[in-house]
Design an enzyme around this catalytic site. Structure first.
Site, short mmCIF file in Angstrom:
data_model
loop_
_atom_site.label_atom_id
_atom_site.label_comp_id
_atom_site.label_asym_id
_atom_site.label_seq_id
_atom_site.Cartn_x
_atom_site.Cartn_y
_atom_site.Cartn_z
CB ILE A 84 1.91 -6.25 -2.89
CG1 ILE A 84 0.87 -5.38 -3.62
CG2 ILE A 84 3.41 -5.97 -3.27
CD1 ILE A 84 1.27 -3.89 -3.46
CD GLU A 124 -2.65 3.50 -6.48
OE1 GLU A 124 -1.64 3.77 -5.57
OE2 GLU A 124 -2.70 3.94 -7.65
CD GLN A 157 -5.73 -5.06 -6.18
OE1 GLN A 157 -5.29 -4.17 -6.44
NE2 GLN A 157 -5.57 -5.84 -5.06
CG ASN A 180 -8.46 -13.01 -12.10
OD1 ASN A 180 -9.56 -13.19 -11.98
ND2 ASN A 180 -7.54 -14.27 -12.37
CB THR A 213 -7.20 -10.73 -8.83
OG1 THR A 213 -6.97 -10.52 -10.49
CG2 THR A 213 -6.81 -12.34 -8.63
CB VAL A 239 -7.80 -2.72 -11.27
CG1 VAL A 239 -6.60 -3.65 -11.02
CG2 VAL A 239 -8.98 -2.95 -10.32
CG PHE A 256 -1.60 -1.32 1.59
CD1 PHE A 256 -2.45 -1.77 0.41
CD2 PHE A 256 -1.28 -2.24 2.27
CE1 PHE A 256 -3.22 -2.87 0.74
CE2 PHE A 256 -2.00 -3.17 2.89
CZ PHE A 256 -2.83 -3.81 1.51
#
Lengths: 166, 730, 330
Positions: free
Chosen positions: B467, B691, B624, B617, B620, B689, B241
C-alpha cells in the site's frame, strides 16, 4: 471537434458532463491520470493543457476541443522515462503511487513556470525573478496532496532535476 | 514443499547477517517504481473490462433510522439507468481490520449520517451519479446520541496497580491534565473502489484493500458465497492507512450488482462518501496523571481515556496501548471507556492507539520536566523501566535510550530545562520540543511461496499487499539475501487471493510477518539445494547465482537442472512475542515557529530516531518514517473531523476542509534508523515500521510550541485559535 | 451532475442574451462552478461557455500618471499575478491572488469567475443540509451548527456565510471597479459594492443581474505606498482564509496619508470600512491607534460560538499588518 492527448486526437464526448479527467481515463483509456477527489482539492488529476498545468477534474472535456493535452503517459514511458520520472524513482518520491502522476505533471510544469518567472506566495521580491528555494518548490507543489507523506523526497527529486537543467 | 514455523522462542541466529548476498537492508529503489511514475501501475478502478457498467452508492441523510421503501421506478426511466439495488446483503458499515466475517447488515438499518443504503447502476458514471441523487425513498428516522461527552460509557479496559491517588498526594512533583484529540480520517489518495465480475459461479473483484485473506472471507460471508468462489485482486493500492483493512461498502455493493446483472460493475466512492462512510479515528478525551519524586522518577502513572464508536462495534481506539510499558511508576491506573454514539464506524487509522495516546503522555512529561526543572530528554531517560511495569516481562529489545541520545545529538538539542520565549525572529517565536515514540509490535500468520526457476531467477508469491509500504521491495530483498540473487533476478507477485495468504498490510505487521514467510520458504529451498549437494544447509553459501561450500562451487542453474523448485513458507506467531514485551521505540525532536500575532505554527525541522528491529530496506523504511513525521504535523496542527451538533453529520467531508498537510507544511525531516535485531519479534529480527513514526511526534511539536511562546495547548489539533487562546499576553 | 445543454458563446452579446434566462449559467474557468455542479448545488439547464470570448487582455487604462490597469474578465489569476504591472504597481493584488488556491487552480480561474466564487460554507455545499443561500427558506444549518469558517461581520439571521476569495479582497483595498455588460448596455460597479450582505436574500451573492456578464476589472492609477496581503489559514498553503487583510498604506512624516484596508474571511463580502482610513489618516501610528481601528472594524462583530475566535484574530491580524507597514514595535 477533437482533443489531442499526447499527440493523438480523440473525438469529443457525447455527454457534455464528462470531465476532462474522466475523458482521459475512460474515453482515451489513459488511466495514469488519477481521480483523488474530483473537486480540485488534491491535484492527483493534474495534466498539462497547452503546457499549462490544471486540475482536469474541474474542466469539462467539451470545452477543450482543439487543445493539446499532455498526461503522465505523454511525459515518458517505461522504456524512456523523463528525467523527472527517473528522479522520483531515485529519490523514492512516492509510496502508494496514486498521487504520483499528478505530482510529476505538476513538477514538470512548475519548473517551466519558475523559468518563466511566475511569482508565488513564497516569492520574496515580486519584481525579481523567483529563486529556486526549497520554500518556493514547496509552495508551488502544495496543490498536490500526498497522504503517504513523501513530500520531503518529492522535494529532493525536483531539486535533482532542477539542478541538472540549471 | 512447505516450511512451517510457529515462533515460540527468540531466534538469535540472525541468519540474514551471514548469508552473504548483502542486499538485505540496502536502500534499493522500489521494483514497481517505474510503473508508478509512468502511470502504468493499474489501480482497482482502472482495469479495462468489456461491458462494464457504473454504480454509485445512494446514501441516506439521517443519523439513525430505517429505509422502509425504495422506489426503483423513480430513477429507472432516467437515461442509462440499469438498476437500483437494495439487496438485504448490502453492508452499511465497513468491516473492522482482520474481522474475517461480514460487517453490519442490512444497509437499510441506518446508524450514521450518510450511510449507503442502495446502489444505482447505469451505463455511464455521470448517469449513475445523477440518478443516485434522485432515488425516492421512504424512511423513518429517530433521535440518536451524538455527543460522546453526554452519554454513559462502557469500560473497555482497566488496569490498576498500587494506589495512584496516594502517589499523587505524596509526590514531590505531579501533573494532572486533560487532553482532547479530534477525529481523524485516513484520507488515502485513492478513493475506495471495486470492479466486480461474476462468471461461471465465480466472483472476481479488483478492489482497493489492505488485507486480502480477511477481505475475501468478509466478502464471501456478506454475500453468502464460499470463499473459494471469491477472488480479490489488489496489486496496487493507492494508500490505505487503516481505511481499507476491512471490506468496505462499495466492494459488497459492486459484487452484488455484478451477480444480479451478470455484467461487470464498477463502484468508486466519491471523496465525500469516503469521508462519510469508511472508518474514522475516534476523538479522544484523556486524563494523564504523573506522580514523581524530587528527581523526576515516576512513582505513579495514570492514563484514562474515553473514545467512541457505534453500538455493536468491538473496536475501541486503543489509546493506552503503549502507556502500559513506556514509563515506570509502581502506582498505575489505566482505564479506557467507550461512548456509544452515532458517528460513522470508528476503526483503525494509521497507528491506532499510539497515534493519539502517546502525544498526550509526552506533553504531560514535558510539563513534569518543567516542574522538576530538568532537561526533558533526561526525564525520559530516568524513567525507562527495567521490565514491563505491569506484568514484569522483559523487553525483547528496546532502543529508546539510544533514540533519545542519538536523536538529541543529531538534532542539536540543547540539554537544559526549558524556559519559554527565549528566541524570537521578527514576528515568530522559535522553540524546540521533543517526545518519545512507542508502538507495540505484532505479527500474524502469513504464507508465501518462493519458486526457484530453472533460469536461476526466483518468484515470490503471496496475497500480501503493497500500500506504499515497500512490500515489493523488501520481500524481494529477503528472498535475494537468502537465495543469493540480485534483486533484478527476483519477481514479486502480490495482491491476489489466488496466491498463498499473507498477513495483509495493517498494524505494521506486514514486513515482519510476510518477510518471515518468505524467509522460511527460502530456508526450505536452501535445504533442498544443500541436499542436492550432499552438504549441511549451514555449510551452503548462495551468492550471485552460485552455490558455494567448502568443497567448491556450482551455478544455481546447474543445480536446478531445468526443473523449478518451490517452497511455501508458513509463519505463525508463537510464544516468543507472548513471553516478552515486544515493541518499537524512538524519539522525536522538533523546532517550530509560532506567530506572535496569529498563533499560526510552522514546523521548521524535525528529527526522528527509530529502532524497529532489522531494517529490510533503508530507503523504504526511511520513507515510512518520513510519512509518519508528516502525519505528526497534520495530527498536531491541522487535522480534525468536525461533526454537526444537531444532526451528527460530518461537515468537513472533503480534502478542502479536512486539512491533511500540504508540501509547504513539511520542512526538512531527518530520520535516524537505529540498527537493532529483535530476536523475539520475528525470525528475521524485524519489527513494524509503518506506524512508529507518528506515535508521539505531535507532542514534540506541542512541546516546541510551549517552548516557543509559552502556550500549553491541551487540545489537538493546535490550530491558530487554540494557540492564541493559550498564549500568554506579552 | 444534472444533464444540461452546453452552448459556446461566440460573442459577448450572445453570452449576455443566453444568460438572461434564469436557468442558465455562464462557464469561464469552471474551477468553482463545475465543483458545485458535481455536488448539484448548481443545476443549470443551460451552460454557456464564455471561455473563448476575447476578454482575457490585461492592458493599461489611460495614460501618464492616471494610468490604471484593465484586467479582462477572462484573464487567469496566474496571468494577473504574473503581470509586470500588477507586480510593480499593485503588489497587494498579486499577493492576494498568490495566497489563494494552487497554481493549477489559478491557471484556470479567471478574474470574473473569481469575483463570482461562491461560499465554502459546509452547509451550502451539502445539498442534504438546510441552507437559505442554496434553497431560500430552508433555514441556516451553520448558525446552530459548525460555524468555524463563518462570518462575524454583516451577518443576518438567514445566513452567516463568507465570501471565500482573496483576489477580491485585494481589489477592494485598491478600490477597483467591476465592468459589467448586458445585451444592450453596460455599467460599472466598485468592487467594494459588488458583493452583497446576505440580509434576507442570501441567495444573491452580488449585484450581478441575469443577463449581465463581467467584462473586466479596472484598477485605478497606482498610488504607491506599502502593499501587504496577510492571510491567516490552518495550513501554510491551499486553505481558505480564517481571516485576511489587504492593505495599501502610506506615511509621510510618520503620519498616515493612506490606509486602504479590506478584510477577507470575516463577512459575506470583502469587508471595507471607510471609517478606518478616516481614523488613521493624519495620525501617528501606534499600538493604541491600531487598537482603535480594530474597535471600529469589530464594533458590530458577532460570533456564533465556533467562530468567536475570529474577532480577536481579526484584531491581531490588523495590528500585525499595521505594525509591519509602519515599523511600530509591538
Amino acid at each position: 471537434m477533437a482533443i489531442s492527448i499526447n499527440g493523438q486526437d480523440y473525438p469529443l464526448p457525447e455527454d457534455p458532463r464528462t470531465s476532462l479527467l474522466d475523458f482521459i481515463r475512460r474515453d482515451a483509456r489513459l488511466p495514469g491520470t488519477k481521480k483523488g477527489c474530483d473537486h480540485g482539492q488534491c491535484g492527483a488529476c493534474t495534466v498539462l493543457v497547452g503546457g499549462v498545468r490544471i486540475n482536469s477534474c474541474l474542466s469539462l472535456a467539451v470545452t477543450h476541443d482543439g487543445d493539446e493535452v499532455t498526461t503522465i503517459e505523454g511525459l515518458g514511458t517505461l522504456a524512456a522515462p523523463s528525467a523527472m520520472q527517473s528522479a522520483f524513482v531515485a529519490h523514492d518520491g512516492f509510496q502508494c503511487g496514486y498521487c504520483t502522476p499528478g505530482q510529476i505533471c505538476s513538477a514538470t510544469a512548475m519548473l517551466q513556470e519558475l523559468a518563466a518567472g511566475w511569482p508565488s506566495d513564497a516569492t520574496a521580491d515580486l519584481e525579481a525573478a523567483p529563486n529556486l528555494t526549497d520554500d518556493e518548490i514547496r509552495e508551488r507543489m502544495s496543490g498536490n496532496l500526498c497522504r503517504c507523506g513523501a513530500y520531503a523526497n518529492i522535494l529532493a527529486a525536483i531539486r535533482d532535476v532542477a539542478g541538472e537543467s540549471a | 514443499m512447505t516450511v512451517h514455523l510457529k515462533q515460540d522462542a527468540p531466534d538469535e541466529r540472525n541468519v540474514l547477517d551471514f548469508t552473504g548476498q548483502s542486499v538485505i537492508g540496502e536502500p534499493l529503489s522500489r521494483p514497481e517504481g517505474l510503473l508508478k511514475v509512468t502511470g502504468t501501475a493499474t489501480y482497482a478502478a482502472e482495469y479495462e473490462v468489456d461491458g462494464c457498467c457504473e454504480g454509485v452508492l445512494v446514501t441516506l441523510p439521517v443519523v439513525r433510522g430505517e429505509v422502509t421503501a425504495i422506489d426503483e421506478a423513480s430513477v429507472l426511466s432516467m437515461p442509462g439507468v440499469i438498476a437500483v439495488l437494495s439487496d438485504e446483503r448490502m453492508t452499511g458499515r465497513p468491516a473492522q481490520g482482520m474481522a474475517g466475517e461480514a460487517p453490519f447488515q442490512p444497509a437499510k438499518d441506518v446508524c450514521y449520517w450518510g450511510q449507503p443504503v442502495a446502489l444505482v447502476v447505469a451505463e455511464t458514471f455521470e448517469q449513475a451519479r445523477d440518478a443516485a441523487k434522485h432515488v425516492a425513498m421512504d424512511w423513518r428516522s429517530e433521535q440518536a446520541p451524538l455527543d460522546p461527552a453526554a452519554v454513559e460509557t462502557e469500560e473497555s479496559e482497566s488496569t490498576r496497580q498500587g494506589d495512584l491517588a496516594h502517589a499523587m498526594a505524596e509526590a514531590a512533583h505531579s501533573v494532572d491534565v486533560v487532553f482532547t484529540t479530534e477525529g481523524h480520517a485516513s484520507a488515502a489518495m485513492e478513493p475506495h473502489a471495486a470492479l466486480a465480475q461474476w462468471e461461471d459461479g465465480k466472483l472476481t473483484v479488483h478492489a482497493s484493500l489492505q488485507m486480502l485473506k480477511f477481505n475475501r472471507a468478509e466478502l464471501a460471508d456478506s454475500i453468502g458465497l464460499e470463499e473459494e468462489q471469491v477472488r480479490l485482486l489488489s496489486p496496487y493500492v493507492g494508500g490505505g492507512f487503516g481505511s481499507k483493512l476491512g471490506v468496505s461498502q462499495e466492494v459488497v455493493a459492486a459484487s452484488l450488482a455484478a451477480m444480479h446483472l451478470g455484467r461487470p460493475v464498477r463502484v468508486v466512492m466519491s471523496r465525500q462518501q469516503v469521508f462519510q462512510t469508511v472508518e474514522r479515528r475516534s476523538e479522544t478525551h484523556q486524563r494523564i496523571r504523573l506522580a514523581a519524586d524530587a528527581e523526576g522518577r515516576l512513582t505513579g502513572f495514570g492514563h484514562e481515556a474515553r473514545v467512541s464508536n457505534l453500538p455493536g462495534e468491538s473496536f475501541a481506539e486503543p489509546v493506552l496501548q503503549s502507556s502500559h510499558f513506556l514509563y515506570a511508576g509502581e502506582n498505575r491506573l489505566l482505564r479506557l471507556e467507550v461512548a456509544r454514539i452515532h458517528r460513522m464506524t470508528a476503526g483503525s487509522v494509521r497507528a491506532p492507539g499510539e497515534a493519539v495516546g502517546v502525544q498526550t503522555v509526552e506533553q504531560a512529561m514535558d510539563m513534569l520536566a518543567e516542574k522538576v526543572g530538568i532537561d526533558p530528554v533526561e526525564l525520559r531517560l530516568r524513567n525507562i523501566p527495567d521490565k514491563h511495569p505491569a506484568n514484569g516481562k522483559p523487553f525483547s529489545s528496546r532502543k529508546l535510550a539510544e533514540a533519545l541520545r542519538e536523536g538529541a545529538t543529531a538534532f542539536g538539542w540543547e540539554p537544559r530545562p526549558r524556559t519559554p520565549r527565549h528566541t524570537r525572529e521578527g514576528e515568530w517565536w522559535i522553540g524546540t520540543g521533543m517526545a518519545s515514540a512507542a508502538r507495540v509490535h505484532s505479527v500474524v500468520e502469513a504464507k508465501a511461496r518462493v519458486t526457484l526457476r530453472p533460469g536461476g531467477t526466483a518468484l515470490v508469491e503471496t496475497d500480501m499487499t503493497d500500500i506504499g509500504t515497500g512490500s515489493y521491495a523488501i520481500l524481494g530483498q529477503v528472498a535475494g539475501e537468502m537465495l543469493g540473487l540480485v534483486p533484478d533476478d527476483i519477481e514479486v507477485r502480490l495482491g491476489d487471493t489466488d496466491l498463498p495468504p499473507g498477513s495483509g498490510s495493517g498494524g505494521s505487521v506486514g514486513a515482519a510477518s510476510c518477510g518471515s514467510a518468505v524467509f522460511l520458504a527460502c530456508q526450505g529451498l536452501r535445504k533442498e539445494l544443500a541436499e542436492r549437494l550432499g552438504i549441511a544447509p549451514e555449510s551452503l553459501t548462495l551468492k550471485d547465482g552460485f552455490a558455494r561450500w567448502s568443497g567448491g562451487q556450482k551455478a544455481l542453474t546447474e543445480l536446478l537442472n531445468q526443473e523449478p523448485i518451490e517452497c511455501t513458507g508458513h509463519f505463525e506467531p508463537g510464544a516468543s512475542t507472548e513471553d516478552m514485551a515486544v515493541s518499537s521505540f524512538g524519539a522525536f525532536f522538533a523546532e517550530v515557529a509560532v506567530n506572535r500575532w496569529t498563533g499560526e505554527t510552522r514546523v521548521r525541522r524535525m528529527t526522528g530516531a527509530f529502532g524497529f528491529g532489522r531494517v529490510l530496506n533503508a530507503r523504504t523504511a526511511r520513507s515510512q518514517c518520513l510519512g509518519g513525521l508528516t502525519w505528526c504535523i497534520g495530527n498536531a496542527l491541522t487535522e480534525s473531523l468536525l461533526f454537526d451538533p444537531v444532526d451528527g453529520h460530518l461537515v468537513n467531508c472533503d480534502l478542502a476542509e479536512y486539512h491533511v498537510p500540504v508540501n509547504r507544511d513539511v520542512p526538512d525531516l531527518e530520520v535516524l534508523l537505529l540498527e537493532e535485531r529483535d530476536a523475539a519479534a520475528s525470525p528475521i529480527q524485524a519489527k513494524g515500521v509503518g506506524e512508529l513514526g507518528l506515535c508521539g511526534g505531535a507532542a514534540a511539536i506541542a512541546n516546541a510550541i510551549h517552548d516557543a511562546c509559552g502556550a500549553r495547548v491541551f487540545a489537538y489539533p493546535m490550530t491558530p485559535d487554540r494557540v492564541l487562546a493559550a498564549m500568554p499576553e506579552t | 451532475m444534472r444533464p444540461f445543454d452546453y452552448q459556446r458563446a461566440e460573442r459577448l452579446t450572445h453570452a449576455a442574451q443566453l444568460t438572461a434566462d434564469a436557468d442558465t449559467l455562464a462557464l469561464a474557468g469552471g474551477t468553482n462552478l463545475i465543483d458545485l455542479m458535481k455536488l448539484q448545488v448548481e443545476t443549470p439547464q443551460t451552460l454557456v461557455d464564455i471561455g473563448r470570448l476575447s476578454l482575457g487582455e490585461i492592458a493599461d487604462e489611460g495614460a501618464g500618471k492616471a494610468r490604471g490597469l484593465r484586467i479582462g474578465a477572462l484573464a487567469t489569476n496566474t496571468a494577473t499575478a504574473a503581470h509586470p504591472r500588477v507586480r510593480a504597481d499593485y503588489p497587494v493584488l498579486a499577493r492576494g491572488i498568490l495566497a489563494g488556491a494552487t497554481q493549477q487552480l489559478r491557471n484556470k480561474a479567471t478574474t470574473g469567475g473569481n469575483l463570482c466564487q461562491r461560499t465554502r460554507c459546509y452547509y451550502f455545499t451539502n445539498i442534504d443540509q438546510p441552507c437559505n443561500k442554496r434553497e431560500p427558506g430552508s433555514g441556516c444549518g451553520a448558525i446552530k451548527g459548525i460555524a468555524r469558517i463563518h462570518a462575524v461581520l454583516g451577518t443576518s439571521p438567514h445566513c452567516i456565510a463568507t465570501y471565500p476569495g482573496d483576489m477580491a479582497v485585494a481589489m477592494a483595498a485598491l478600490d477597483a471597479t467591476v465592468e459589467i455588460a448586458s445585451e444592450n448596455s453596460s455599467r460599472s460597479v466598485p468592487v467594494r459594492g459588488f458583493h452583497r450582505l446576505p440580509g434576507d436574500t442570501p441567495e444573491r451573492d452580488n449585484v450581478l443581474e441575469p443577463g449581465e456578464i463581467i467584462t473586466a476589472v479596472t484598477l485605478p492609477a497606482p498610488v504607491g505606498g506599502i502593499h501587504l496581503y496577510r492571510k491567516v489559514r490552518e495550513r501554510s498553503s491551499y486553505a481558505f482564509a480564517l481571516c485576511s487583510v489587504a492593505a495599501v498604506i502610506a506615511l509621510e512624516d510618520n503620519r498616515f496619508t493612506r490606509a486602504d484596508l479590506a478584510f477577507g474571511g470575516l463577512a459575506h463580502k470583502p469587508w471595507h470600512d471607510p471609517r478606518i482610513a478616516d481614523l488613521l489618516i493624519g495620525n501617528e501610528p501606534s499600538l493604541a491607534l491600531f487598537d482603535k481601528a480594530a474597535d471600529l472594524l469589530l464594533e458590530d462583530a458577532q460570533g456564533y460560538g465556533e467562530n468567536d475566535f475570529k474577532i480577536p484574530l481579526a484584531r491581531r491580524t490588523l495590528a500585525a499588518v499595521l505594525c509591519e507597514a509602519t515599523g511600530v514595535e509591538p
